[in-house]
Motif scaffolding. Structure first.
Motif, PDB file in Angstrom:
ATOM      1  N   UNK A   1       1.533  -2.466  -9.452  1.00  0.00           N
ATOM      2  CA  UNK A   1       2.862  -1.956  -9.777  1.00  0.00           C
ATOM      3  C   UNK A   1       3.950  -2.843  -9.175  1.00  0.00           C
ATOM      4  N   UNK A   2       3.739  -3.291  -7.942  1.00  0.00           N
ATOM      5  CA  UNK A   2       4.720  -4.166  -7.303  1.00  0.00           C
ATOM      6  C   UNK A   2       4.862  -5.471  -8.075  1.00  0.00           C
ATOM      7  N   UNK A   3       3.751  -6.000  -8.560  1.00  0.00           N
ATOM      8  CA  UNK A   3       3.802  -7.220  -9.377  1.00  0.00           C
ATOM      9  C   UNK A   3       4.584  -6.976 -10.668  1.00  0.00           C
ATOM     10  N   UNK A   4       4.297  -5.842 -11.306  1.00  0.00           N
ATOM     11  CA  UNK A   4       4.970  -5.517 -12.567  1.00  0.00           C
ATOM     12  C   UNK A   4       6.468  -5.314 -12.365  1.00  0.00           C
ATOM     13  N   UNK A   5       6.827  -4.700 -11.241  1.00  0.00           N
ATOM     14  CA  UNK A   5       8.224  -4.392 -10.947  1.00  0.00           C
ATOM     15  C   UNK A   5       8.950  -5.546 -10.268  1.00  0.00           C
ATOM     16  N   UNK A   6       8.212  -6.585  -9.858  1.00  0.00           N
ATOM     17  CA  UNK A   6       8.777  -7.651  -9.035  1.00  0.00           C
ATOM     18  C   UNK A   6       9.384  -7.044  -7.771  1.00  0.00           C
ATOM     19  N   UNK A   7       8.595  -6.189  -7.130  1.00  0.00           N
ATOM     20  CA  UNK A   7       9.086  -5.395  -6.008  1.00  0.00           C
ATOM     21  C   UNK A   7       8.451  -5.832  -4.694  1.00  0.00           C
ATOM     22  N   UNK A   8       9.050  -5.399  -3.620  1.00  0.00           N
ATOM     23  CA  UNK A   8       8.489  -5.575  -2.285  1.00  0.00           C
ATOM     24  C   UNK A   8       7.319  -4.620  -2.120  1.00  0.00           C
ATOM     25  N   UNK A   9       6.248  -5.098  -1.507  1.00  0.00           N
ATOM     26  CA  UNK A   9       5.040  -4.286  -1.327  1.00  0.00           C
ATOM     27  C   UNK A   9       4.805  -4.005   0.155  1.00  0.00           C
ATOM     28  N   UNK A  10       4.651  -2.727   0.483  1.00  0.00           N
ATOM     29  CA  UNK A  10       4.282  -2.316   1.832  1.00  0.00           C
ATOM     30  C   UNK A  10       2.896  -1.701   1.781  1.00  0.00           C
ATOM     31  N   UNK A  11       1.965  -2.263   2.535  1.00  0.00           N
ATOM     32  CA  UNK A  11       0.614  -1.720   2.554  1.00  0.00           C
ATOM     33  C   UNK A  11       0.157  -1.516   3.991  1.00  0.00           C
ATOM     34  N   UNK A  12      -0.652  -0.480   4.178  1.00  0.00           N
ATOM     35  CA  UNK A  12      -1.295  -0.315   5.467  1.00  0.00           C
ATOM     36  C   UNK A  12      -2.194  -1.522   5.730  1.00  0.00           C
ATOM     37  N   UNK A  13      -2.375  -1.841   7.005  1.00  0.00           N
ATOM     38  CA  UNK A  13      -3.164  -3.006   7.391  1.00  0.00           C
ATOM     39  C   UNK A  13      -4.350  -2.564   8.241  1.00  0.00           C
ATOM     40  N   UNK A  14      -5.411  -2.037   7.618  1.00  0.00           N
ATOM     41  CA  UNK A  14      -6.552  -1.558   8.406  1.00  0.00           C
ATOM     42  C   UNK A  14      -7.211  -2.654   9.229  1.00  0.00           C
ATOM     43  N   UNK A  15      -7.125  -3.904   8.759  1.00  0.00           N
ATOM     44  CA  UNK A  15      -7.745  -4.991   9.512  1.00  0.00           C
ATOM     45  C   UNK A  15      -7.035  -5.236  10.842  1.00  0.00           C
ATOM     46  N   UNK A  16      -5.812  -4.715  10.986  1.00  0.00           N
ATOM     47  CA  UNK A  16      -5.064  -4.869  12.231  1.00  0.00           C
ATOM     48  C   UNK A  16      -5.330  -3.731  13.221  1.00  0.00           C
ATOM     49  N   UNK A  17      -6.187  -2.791  12.842  1.00  0.00           N
ATOM     50  CA  UNK A  17      -6.540  -1.664  13.723  1.00  0.00           C
ATOM     51  C   UNK A  17      -7.875  -2.001  14.395  1.00  0.00           C
ATOM     52  N   UNK A  18      -7.850  -2.364  15.684  1.00  0.00           N
ATOM     53  CA  UNK A  18      -9.078  -2.858  16.324  1.00  0.00           C
ATOM     54  C   UNK A  18     -10.170  -1.808  16.465  1.00  0.00           C
ATOM     55  N   UNK A  19      -9.783  -0.539  16.456  1.00  0.00           N
ATOM     56  CA  UNK A  19     -10.771   0.524  16.667  1.00  0.00           C
ATOM     57  C   UNK A  19     -11.478   0.957  15.387  1.00  0.00           C
ATOM     58  N   UNK A  20     -10.996   0.486  14.229  1.00  0.00           N
ATOM     59  CA  UNK A  20     -11.507   1.013  12.971  1.00  0.00           C
ATOM     60  C   UNK A  20     -13.000   0.751  12.764  1.00  0.00           C
ATOM     61  N   UNK A  21     -13.506  -0.458  13.004  1.00  0.00           N
ATOM     62  CA  UNK A  21     -14.961  -0.646  12.839  1.00  0.00           C
ATOM     63  C   UNK A  21     -15.782   0.273  13.743  1.00  0.00           C
ATOM     64  N   UNK A  22     -15.298   0.501  14.971  1.00  0.00           N
ATOM     65  CA  UNK A  22     -15.999   1.397  15.886  1.00  0.00           C
ATOM     66  C   UNK A  22     -15.919   2.844  15.398  1.00  0.00           C
TER      67      UNK A  22
END
Length: 227
Positions: free
Chosen positions: A41-62
């Motif tokens: 949708x962001x691509x279609x709208x030429x919009x800014x995209x905000x996404x959660x960044x699970x890879x930046x959460x160090x505890x997630x794999x644990x």
């Protein structure tokens, strides 16, 4: 924290129908495809995209390995991440640009209630009240639904080894919590989309159907289902 998307996706058609949505949110349970759709949708709208960044959460794999032990640390990490992103939203001129996000800050407590003990949830709620910031109200929230069996299939097909540890029972509980949350949600216009028989990313016809459905939004709560 954020990503500026400039794409030629407007060629898909339907971008004019989306111009009135300055801030659009895509939400839904794990495996339903909310981030992928938000990006399209962001691509279609030429919009800014905000996404959660699970890879930046160090505890997630644990957390995937031992949910009860690492639930609080994981929840707090996501909370602080979302707070920073919502704070960045307050600095965006939503009248001179469009933003698409793959998370709704107001649903933050949903996972906390699901994974934390009573004592942990009380502590988390206290912290939440102290650090939470006022987020802009979306012009539209798209809530993606799918049966737990569909979610399991999609999670298993993704190249994310940690997510494959999720069982159907957990995904069922997550899906139920989302349904419960959005059953009472009335803060913004809501489009509820059943994705069991929709491929909104790879199937151009399905995506165009969604764009037309968004264009036709007239009420505060509407549904889109392809049998």
């Amino acid at each position: 924290m954020s990503e500026t998307v400039r794409a030629q996706g407007a060629a898909e058609g339907g971008s004019m129908a989306l111009e009135r949505y300055r801030y659009l949110v895509v939400e839904g349970p794990i495996g339903v495809g909310k981030t992928t759709l938000a990006r399209k949708l962001a691509e279609t709208m030429d919009a800014r995209l905000l996404t959660e960044q699970p890879e930046a959460v160090p505890f997630l794999p644990k957390f995937y390995q031992d949910m009860s032990r690492y639930a609080l640390a994981t929840q707090l990490s996501f909370l602080f991440q979302r707070v920073d992103m919502v704070a960045s939203l307050a600095q965006i001129d939503l009248f001179h640009g469009q933003t698409v996000a793959d998370f709704l800050f107001d649903k933050d407590l949903l996972f906390a209630e699901l994974t934390l003990t009573d004592d942990e949830f009380k502590l988390y709620s206290d912290i939440y009240q102290h650090v939470s910031v006022a987020a802009p109200t979306p012009d539209l929230v798209i809530y993606l639904q799918a049966d737990p069996a569909t979610l399991i299939e999609r999670v298993q097909s993704r190249d994310r080894d940690s997510e494959r540890l999720f069982g159907e029972t957990y995904l069922q509980r997550v899906a139920e919590r989302y349904s419960r949350f959005f059953y009472d949600y009335a803060d913004a216009p809501l489009l509820i989309v059943n994705t069991d028989h929709l491929d909104l990313v790879e199937n151009a016809d399905d995506f165009r159907l969604l764009l037309r459905r968004i264009e036709g939004m007239r009420g505060g709560r509407e549904y889109f289902n392809k049998a």
